[in-house]
Design an enzyme around this catalytic site. Structure first.
Site, PDB file in Angstrom:
ATOM      1  CD1 TRP A   1     -32.141  17.969 -67.567  1.00 44.74           C
ATOM      2  CD2 TRP A   1     -33.202  19.686 -66.614  1.00 44.74           C
ATOM      3  NE1 TRP A   1     -31.537  19.125 -67.994  1.00 44.74           N
ATOM      4  CE2 TRP A   1     -32.171  20.195 -67.424  1.00 44.74           C
ATOM      5  CE3 TRP A   1     -34.014  20.587 -65.921  1.00 44.74           C
ATOM      6  CZ2 TRP A   1     -31.912  21.556 -67.560  1.00 44.74           C
ATOM      7  CZ3 TRP A   1     -33.769  21.950 -66.053  1.00 44.74           C
ATOM      8  CH2 TRP A   1     -32.728  22.420 -66.856  1.00 44.74           C
TER       9      TRP A   1
ATOM     10  NE  ARG B   1     -34.111   1.999 -74.542  1.00 48.16           N
ATOM     11  CZ  ARG B   1     -32.909   2.477 -74.347  1.00 48.16           C
ATOM     12  NH1 ARG B   1     -32.593   3.019 -73.191  1.00 48.16           N
ATOM     13  NH2 ARG B   1     -31.994   2.434 -75.302  1.00 48.16           N
TER      14      ARG B   1
ATOM     15  CB  SER C   1     -31.181  24.700 -64.633  1.00 48.84           C
ATOM     16  OG  SER C   1     -30.233  23.706 -65.008  1.00 48.84           O
TER      17      SER C   1
ATOM     18  CB  ALA D   1     -36.370  20.076 -62.928  1.00 45.68           C
TER      19      ALA D   1
ATOM     20  CE  LYS E   1     -24.242  19.871 -61.476  1.00 44.96           C
ATOM     21  NZ  LYS E   1     -25.592  19.617 -60.947  1.00 44.96           N
TER      22      LYS E   1
ATOM     23  CG  ASP F   1     -24.800  23.159 -62.493  1.00 48.44           C
ATOM     24  OD1 ASP F   1     -25.780  23.065 -61.735  1.00 48.44           O
ATOM     25  OD2 ASP F   1     -24.633  22.423 -63.473  1.00 48.44           O
TER      26      ASP F   1
ATOM     27  CB  SER G   1     -29.206  19.288 -54.778  1.00 49.23           C
ATOM     28  OG  SER G   1     -28.141  18.446 -55.152  1.00 49.23           O
TER      29      SER G   1
ATOM     30  CG  ASN H   1     -25.821  14.673 -57.415  1.00 46.98           C
ATOM     31  OD1 ASN H   1     -25.242  13.626 -57.665  1.00 46.98           O
ATOM     32  ND2 ASN H   1     -26.518  15.333 -58.331  1.00 46.98           N
TER      33      ASN H   1
ATOM     34  CD  GLU I   1     -26.384  11.435 -64.339  1.00 52.51           C
ATOM     35  OE1 GLU I   1     -25.438  10.626 -64.281  1.00 52.51           O
ATOM     36  OE2 GLU I   1     -27.240  11.410 -65.239  1.00 52.51           O
TER      37      GLU I   1
END
Length: 334
Positions: free
Chosen positions: A13, A33, A139, A141, A192, A245, A255, A257, A282
């Site tokens: 993303w 990182r 959105s 990616a 969501k 979303d 997705s 998730n 997430e």
């Protein structure tokens, strides 16, 4: 000299939006990182999760955050919700916020229950709120990278900050709509993902589109109820940051998730499913805080509660489904 934008976080993303800004003519310096990731981006000129997308010449990379943010006219973050606190603390050690700071991650911090914008203000002080912006909406990616049409929402407390961020991201195919309800925009993107896990579980059991549409609709109802106790505008959740979303995340085969939910339906544990996905999920992270906040405020959120209990209390998945289906029906209230 081209205007410089710093982008913190180079997952798919982050790479996606950094590429969008580079395509608009900005000089974008991407930071992460992980030295192996940065080396791969510098040498191969491709992102490992999007090897078919060539690197724009305006986009460069570094592991040195100070190098990334020095003289930047805008800072955009694309790290995980769990990573925004340590990244913000690292940034605070380098500079105060004096330019727009755009949050593009979606989540609620575990144990504190803070929205990601609230974490930034806690670290930088109340004055930082005038520079804060939040970008959210449907959105995926991969679709944005390919130039497919997309509509998102940008929110900020300060009108000048909102205008700068809006102008930076707006393209003919990346439609950016302003919304003054920053907390509502942030909540829609965070909650969501929990509903998407439920939809993935439904897919895993082959319950069909009727069941999924029911989950999306009742899930939106839960999100709106949650928003009312967080001093947000419930109508914000009817727009791109909420319903838009939610639909994309729940119905898209891309997705993570939803994929995670399917793995849970197959009997994998929380940690096994996260390892299989190989990226941050997430919804699994946010479910803990969302459940705790809802419980504290005595909000009835049966889908969120079910996901929390399956993931964190080892509730048998079939028992969780049965508990949802056996609830008493009542007047539909939207």
């Amino acid at each position: 000299m081209k205007e410089k934008i710093a982008y913190l976080g180079m997952g798919i993303w982050g790479f996606c939006l950094a590429s969008l800004l580079a395509n608009k003519g900005y000089r974008v310096v991407g930071w992460a990182r992980n030295p192996d990731l940065i080396a791969q981006l510098q040498i191969e000129k491709r992102h490992p999760q999007a090897p078919d997308i060539p690197l724009h010449p305006n986009l460069s990379f570094t592991t040195d955050m100070e190098e990334a943010v020095n003289e930047a006219s805008m800072i955009v973050e694309g790290v995980s919700s769990a990573g925004i606190r340590p990244v913000s603390e690292q940034l605070k050690a380098i500079t105060d916020l004096k330019v727009p700071f755009v949050i593009t991650s979606k989540g609620i911090e575990q144990h504190t229950g803070l929205l990601l914008s609230e974490i930034v203000v806690e670290i930088f002080g109340n004055n930082a709120s005038q520079y804060l912006g939040y970008l959210s909406g449907p959105s995926i990616a991969r679709e944005v990278l390919k130039g497919c049409p997309c509509s998102v929402v940008i929110s900020a407390y300060n009108p000048d900050t909102l205008k700068k961020i809006h102008n930076a991201f707006l393209t003919p195919t990346f439609r950016v709509y302003p919304n003054s309800d920053l907390k509502g925009v942030a909540l829609g993107g965070a909650l969501k993902n929990i509903i998407a896990i439920a939809c993935g579980i439904s897919d895993g059991f082959h319950f069909g589109d009727n069941a999924k549409s029911g989950l999306v609709t009742r899930g939106l109802h839960e999100i709106r109820k949650f928003a009312t106790i967080m001093d947000c505008r419930p109508d914000t959740l009817n727009g791109l940051a909420g319903l838009g979303d939610l639909c994309t995340t729940c119905f898209s085969s891309l997705s993570r998730n939803t994929k995670f939910g399917k793995l849970i339906a197959q009997g994998l544990t929380l940690e096994q499913a996260k390892a299989e996905i190989g990226m941050v999920v997430e919804g699994a992270y946010t479910a803990l805080s969302a459940y705790q906040i809802a419980k504290h405020h005595k909000i009835d959120m049966p889908i969120t509660t079910g996901i929390y209990r399956v993931l964190y209390e080892n509730l048998d998945i079939k028992e969780g489904i049965a508990a949802l289906l056996q609830r008493n029906t009542k007047e539909e209230y939207l």
